[in-house]
Design a protein around this motif. Structure first.
Motif, PDB file in Angstrom:
ATOM      1  N   UNK A 244      -2.279  14.786  -2.683  1.00  0.00           N
ATOM      2  CA  UNK A 244      -2.908  13.478  -2.581  1.00  0.00           C
ATOM      3  C   UNK A 244      -2.334  12.578  -3.673  1.00  0.00           C
ATOM      4  N   UNK A 245      -2.115  11.330  -3.319  1.00  0.00           N
ATOM      5  CA  UNK A 245      -1.600  10.316  -4.247  1.00  0.00           C
ATOM      6  C   UNK A 245      -2.559   9.145  -4.244  1.00  0.00           C
ATOM      7  N   UNK A 246      -3.169   8.874  -5.412  1.00  0.00           N
ATOM      8  CA  UNK A 246      -4.119   7.769  -5.578  1.00  0.00           C
ATOM      9  C   UNK A 246      -3.658   6.955  -6.780  1.00  0.00           C
ATOM     10  N   UNK A 247      -3.096   5.783  -6.516  1.00  0.00           N
ATOM     11  CA  UNK A 247      -2.581   4.973  -7.611  1.00  0.00           C
ATOM     12  C   UNK A 247      -1.399   5.661  -8.282  1.00  0.00           C
ATOM     13  N   UNK A 248      -1.493   5.839  -9.586  1.00  0.00           N
ATOM     14  CA  UNK A 248      -0.456   6.550 -10.331  1.00  0.00           C
ATOM     15  C   UNK A 248      -0.723   8.044 -10.446  1.00  0.00           C
ATOM     16  N   UNK A 249      -1.843   8.506  -9.924  1.00  0.00           N
ATOM     17  CA  UNK A 249      -2.237   9.906 -10.046  1.00  0.00           C
ATOM     18  C   UNK A 249      -1.833  10.678  -8.794  1.00  0.00           C
TER      19      UNK A 249
ATOM     20  N   UNK B 193      -4.775   4.438  -0.626  1.00  0.00           N
ATOM     21  CA  UNK B 193      -5.553   5.040  -1.711  1.00  0.00           C
ATOM     22  C   UNK B 193      -6.953   5.413  -1.229  1.00  0.00           C
ATOM     23  N   UNK B 194      -7.556   4.572  -0.396  1.00  0.00           N
ATOM     24  CA  UNK B 194      -8.901   4.878   0.106  1.00  0.00           C
ATOM     25  C   UNK B 194      -8.879   6.099   1.024  1.00  0.00           C
ATOM     26  N   UNK B 195      -7.851   6.172   1.881  1.00  0.00           N
ATOM     27  CA  UNK B 195      -7.733   7.334   2.771  1.00  0.00           C
ATOM     28  C   UNK B 195      -7.502   8.606   1.962  1.00  0.00           C
ATOM     29  N   UNK B 196      -6.654   8.513   0.927  1.00  0.00           N
ATOM     30  CA  UNK B 196      -6.403   9.687   0.090  1.00  0.00           C
ATOM     31  C   UNK B 196      -7.647  10.108  -0.681  1.00  0.00           C
ATOM     32  N   UNK B 197      -8.461   9.138  -1.114  1.00  0.00           N
ATOM     33  CA  UNK B 197      -9.692   9.477  -1.834  1.00  0.00           C
ATOM     34  C   UNK B 197     -10.679  10.195  -0.916  1.00  0.00           C
TER      35      UNK B 197
END
Length: 316
Positions: free
Chosen positions: A156-161, A302-306
């Motif tokens: 999973x990729x959320x922003x820089x994380x 990002x929302x889908x990954x979260x």
């Protein structure tokens, strides 16, 4: 018969970024040598030695062409460069782009637009290409996650994380760009965020039973007095009230506006909601309810990954 060793058709992820950076460095170096060829090399070298901007450009070109410590790896597709090299290239790229824009703007202010257009034609557009090349280096070295979101591979990729979950060992590894934040037990991690992350249906609040029994129908209007008489049927033996007697009383009381049928939910999370990945370890003293990462959900990816990360952690 000896068989030839087959060659790989697919390149290693990250090799294209290294090729692009080296190509930009070679183009800038070739143009610099061409400009020095129009003059004498010795006066040009003496001027470069006394100019701090030229020294910074030399260091920038050395890092851009050599790329010390850079290596394309499959597990790091978006970060083939070391962290220090990527930060250095970003800083030198920003300084070079600002200096190029300042010098070109000063030349246009002094000489005028006609002379600037003639200079662009005589330099084959280098006055426009040079700032674009510096800006391209800054864009290539921009902050981003280690990989793209792949739900099947539990990445999973959320922003820089970037977060990876190993279902066999029940471990989770969190990366901040190319730096490893830590390795945790997946059963001790949880995602905390606003309600806007998960799609929730808009359900209006149910009124009390007594209020629903006494309130008139929503579709009834003051112009239709018959709707009041149809809402409740008189009990047997009770005196009936005619509709004409109800009309004056109903006309004196103003009708309350009906609530909207489809009320939109209130957005309390703001435009860019923020989520947190919490680590609650009963065995680690002093680490209860520690925040591993805190990031804003800027894009829909990002929302889908979260959501996918929250679901994957609950399934472990």
């Amino acid at each position: 018969m000896a068989r030839s060793r087959p060659t790989r058709a697919a390149t290693v992820p990250g090799a294209g970024k290294m090729f692009a950076l080296r190509a930009i460095g070679l183009v800038i170096l070739a143009r610099w040598l061409h400009s020095m060829g129009d003059m004498n090399f010795l006066p040009a070298l003496r001027g470069m030695a006394s100019s701090p901007v030229a020294c910074l450009n030399l260091v920038f070109l050395f890092l851009l062409i050599v790329l010390p410590g850079a290596k394309a790896r499959v597990e790091r597709p978006f970060h083939p460069l070391p962290q220090w090299l990527r930060q250095a290239l970003r800083i030198f790229g920003v300084l070079g782009c600002l200096f190029a824009l300042w010098s070109i703007g000063l030349f246009v202010w002094d000489a005028g637009w006609r002379s600037a257009v003639q200079a662009i034609e005589s330099t084959n557009g280098w006055l426009v290409v040079a700032p674009a090349l510096y800006a391209s280096v800054v864009w290539i070295c921009r902050p981003r996650a280690l990989w793209r979101t792949n739900v099947a591979a539990r990445r999973f990729a959320i922003g820089r994380y970037a977060v990876s979950i190993d279902a066999a060992t029940r471990t989770t590894i969190v990366w901040l760009e190319s730096r490893k934040v830590g390795q945790y037990d997946a059963r001790e991690l949880s995602v905390r965020g606003p309600a806007g992350i998960e799609p929730a249906a808009a359900t209006p609040r149910s009124a009390p039973a007594d209020a629903r029994a006494d309130a008139p129908a929503a579709d009834a209007t003051p112009a239709e007095p018959g709707a009041v008489a149809q809402t409740a049927s008189p009990a047997p033996g009770a005196p009936t009230i005619s509709a004409t007697a109800v009309e004056p009383a109903a006309s004196d009381v103003p009708a309350a506006p009906a609530p909207p049928r489809h009320a939109a939910p209130a957005r309390t999370a703001g435009r860019y909601p923020r989520i947190e990945l919490l680590w609650d370890s009963p065995a680690a003293a002093g680490h209860n309810r520690q925040t591993v990462m805190r990031v804003r959900l800027v894009t829909e990816g990002d929302r889908v990954a979260a959501r996918a990360l929250d679901t994957a952690l609950k399934q472990v």
